[in-house]
Design a protein around this motif. Structure first.
Motif, mmCIF file in Angstrom:
data_model
loop_
_atom_site.group_PDB
_atom_site.id
_atom_site.type_symbol
_atom_site.label_atom_id
_atom_site.label_comp_id
_atom_site.label_asym_id
_atom_site.label_seq_id
_atom_site.Cartn_x
_atom_site.Cartn_y
_atom_site.Cartn_z
ATOM 1 N N GLY A 180 96.983 -12.153 0.890
ATOM 2 C CA GLY A 180 96.068 -13.087 0.261
ATOM 3 C C GLY A 180 95.336 -12.421 -0.888
ATOM 4 O O GLY A 180 95.405 -11.202 -1.088
ATOM 5 N N SER A 181 94.650 -13.227 -1.619
ATOM 6 C CA SER A 181 93.942 -12.720 -2.801
ATOM 7 C C SER A 181 92.511 -12.380 -2.426
ATOM 8 O O SER A 181 91.771 -13.240 -1.919
ATOM 9 N N PRO A 182 92.075 -11.125 -2.583
ATOM 10 C CA PRO A 182 90.673 -10.781 -2.345
ATOM 11 C C PRO A 182 89.802 -11.308 -3.500
ATOM 12 O O PRO A 182 90.345 -11.691 -4.539
ATOM 13 N N PRO A 183 88.510 -11.321 -3.290
ATOM 14 C CA PRO A 183 87.772 -10.900 -2.099
ATOM 15 C C PRO A 183 87.930 -11.905 -0.944
ATOM 16 O O PRO A 183 88.238 -13.072 -1.167
ATOM 17 N N VAL A 184 87.657 -11.402 0.267
ATOM 18 C CA VAL A 184 87.823 -12.241 1.466
ATOM 19 C C VAL A 184 86.516 -12.241 2.261
ATOM 20 O O VAL A 184 85.848 -11.207 2.405
ATOM 21 N N ARG A 185 86.181 -13.408 2.753
ATOM 22 C CA ARG A 185 84.986 -13.554 3.600
ATOM 23 C C ARG A 185 85.436 -13.833 5.036
ATOM 24 O O ARG A 185 86.154 -14.790 5.303
ATOM 25 N N TYR A 186 84.975 -12.965 5.977
ATOM 26 C CA TYR A 186 85.336 -13.105 7.390
ATOM 27 C C TYR A 186 84.108 -13.558 8.192
ATOM 28 O O TYR A 186 83.005 -13.009 8.034
ATOM 29 N N THR A 187 84.353 -14.524 9.058
ATOM 30 C CA THR A 187 83.275 -15.047 9.921
ATOM 31 C C THR A 187 83.732 -15.007 11.380
ATOM 32 O O THR A 187 84.829 -15.476 11.703
ATOM 33 N N LEU A 188 82.870 -14.439 12.271
ATOM 34 C CA LEU A 188 83.180 -14.355 13.704
ATOM 35 C C LEU A 188 82.459 -15.480 14.450
ATOM 36 O O LEU A 188 81.263 -15.728 14.225
#
Length: 322
Positions: free
Chosen positions: A58-66
């Motif tokens: 995938g193309s960064p930037p990436v936002r991760y949420t738990l």
């Protein structure tokens, strides 16, 4: 002319490179993967754990949420495709999960979700309890011992001991108590028994308190015998107490009365219908001058050889008036 052709070819190559760069900048994210950094989902209470979430492409930037049970826990931004690490502490049963993570970039609508996972709480076992349906036994009897830890993560492994020597193989239980049947063959079988319980925390194995059988053979013989003798003596005393006023005393008084009764005169006549050892006596009252008749009563003299007492007999002459 040749120079113009070279310029045109260079322009086309640059355009292709620009287009490739624009396509790469709009690449969609792959579904992220969520996994425990420590490599296992087994945890204990108050343990710190770390979850890793990342997309492979995938193309960064990436936002991760738990998320935990669809509730947002934390959000991390990554400038590249390296994993995001979420640190957690297991303080209660609700902290066991279920967990998911979501990855988003500027070209992903709604984001992509990872797999779900939950932790398994491992609980150390409690001290086992060794018990039996009976604490008394006699030689030649089969008895049962049960060992149970009320708390602890399953499965639990049990083993039984007599003294320091094991008397059973390991018994793994997914639920309930482990049992063993023993045969009481001699007095040595009345020793001290114990059991040991352990689960995945093998360093936390625990032993029960000692259990001893008592010999019940002597008590079962003596106690009923004592009770029976006591009841017999009690019934005999009650019967004797009841017999004295109703039988012994009246009989004694009657015999005493026959031997001591006063009389003024007796006359005896043999009675052919009575046995030879019995005599009929007549008691005659003195005749008064004014009376023309004689009052008399008849008494039976009974043989009293059994009591070895003989009643005195008085004979008198009877005078009749002309």
């Amino acid at each position: 002319m040749v120079f113009l052709m070279i310029l045109l070819f260079s322009y086309l190559q640059m355009s292709q490179q620009i287009q490739k760069t624009m396509v790469n900048s709009k690449e969609m994210l792959s579904n992220p993967r969520l996994k425990p950094v420590q490599g296992t989902l087994n945890v204990v209470m108050n343990q710190n754990v770390t979850l890793s979430c990342n997309s492979d492409s995938g193309s960064p930037p990436v936002r991760y949420t738990l998320f935990k049970r669809n509730q947002k826990v934390s959000t991390l931004n990554r400038p590249d495709l390296t994993p995001s690490l979420f640190n957690l502490t297991i303080n209660s049963a609700s902290d066991l999960g279920e967990y998911k993570c979501k990855a988003e970039n500027n070209n992903t609508s709604g984001g992509k979700y990872s797999n779900s996972l939950s932790f398994t709480l491992l609980e150390p076992i409690s001290k086992p309890v060794l018990s039996s349906p009976t604490s008394q036994a006699k030689k030649g009897q089969n008895v049962t011992l049960s060992c149970l830890s009320e708390n602890g993560s399953l499965p639990i492994t049990y083993i039984f001991f007599k003294g320091t020597q094991s008397i059973s193989s390991q018994v793994m239980m997914q639920k309930g108590a482990a049992e063993i049947v023993l045969f009481i063959n001699s007095s040595s079988d009345f020793g001290t028994y114990k059991c040991r319980a352990e689960n995945v925390f093998r360093r936390n194995a625990k032993y029960s308190d000692g259990f001893n059988f008592t010999l019940a053979e002597e008590r079962r013989l003596s106690q009923p015998l004592i009770i029976s003798l006591g009841l017999i003596l009690l019934l005999f005393a009650i019967g004797l107490a009841l017999a004295i006023p109703f039988f012994v005393i009246p009989s004694y008084k009657a015999k005493k009365f026959k031997c001591t009764r006063p009389s003024t005169g007796f006359t005896s006549t043999p009675n052919v219908e009575e046995p030879e050892d019995e005599v009929i006596y007549s008691e005659i009252s003195p005749v008064k001058p004014e009376e023309e008749y004689i009052n008399f009563s008849v008494l039976r003299r009974e043989d009293e050889k059994a009591d070895k007492r003989v009643c005195a007999t008085i004979y008198s002459r009877v005078l009749s008036r002309d």
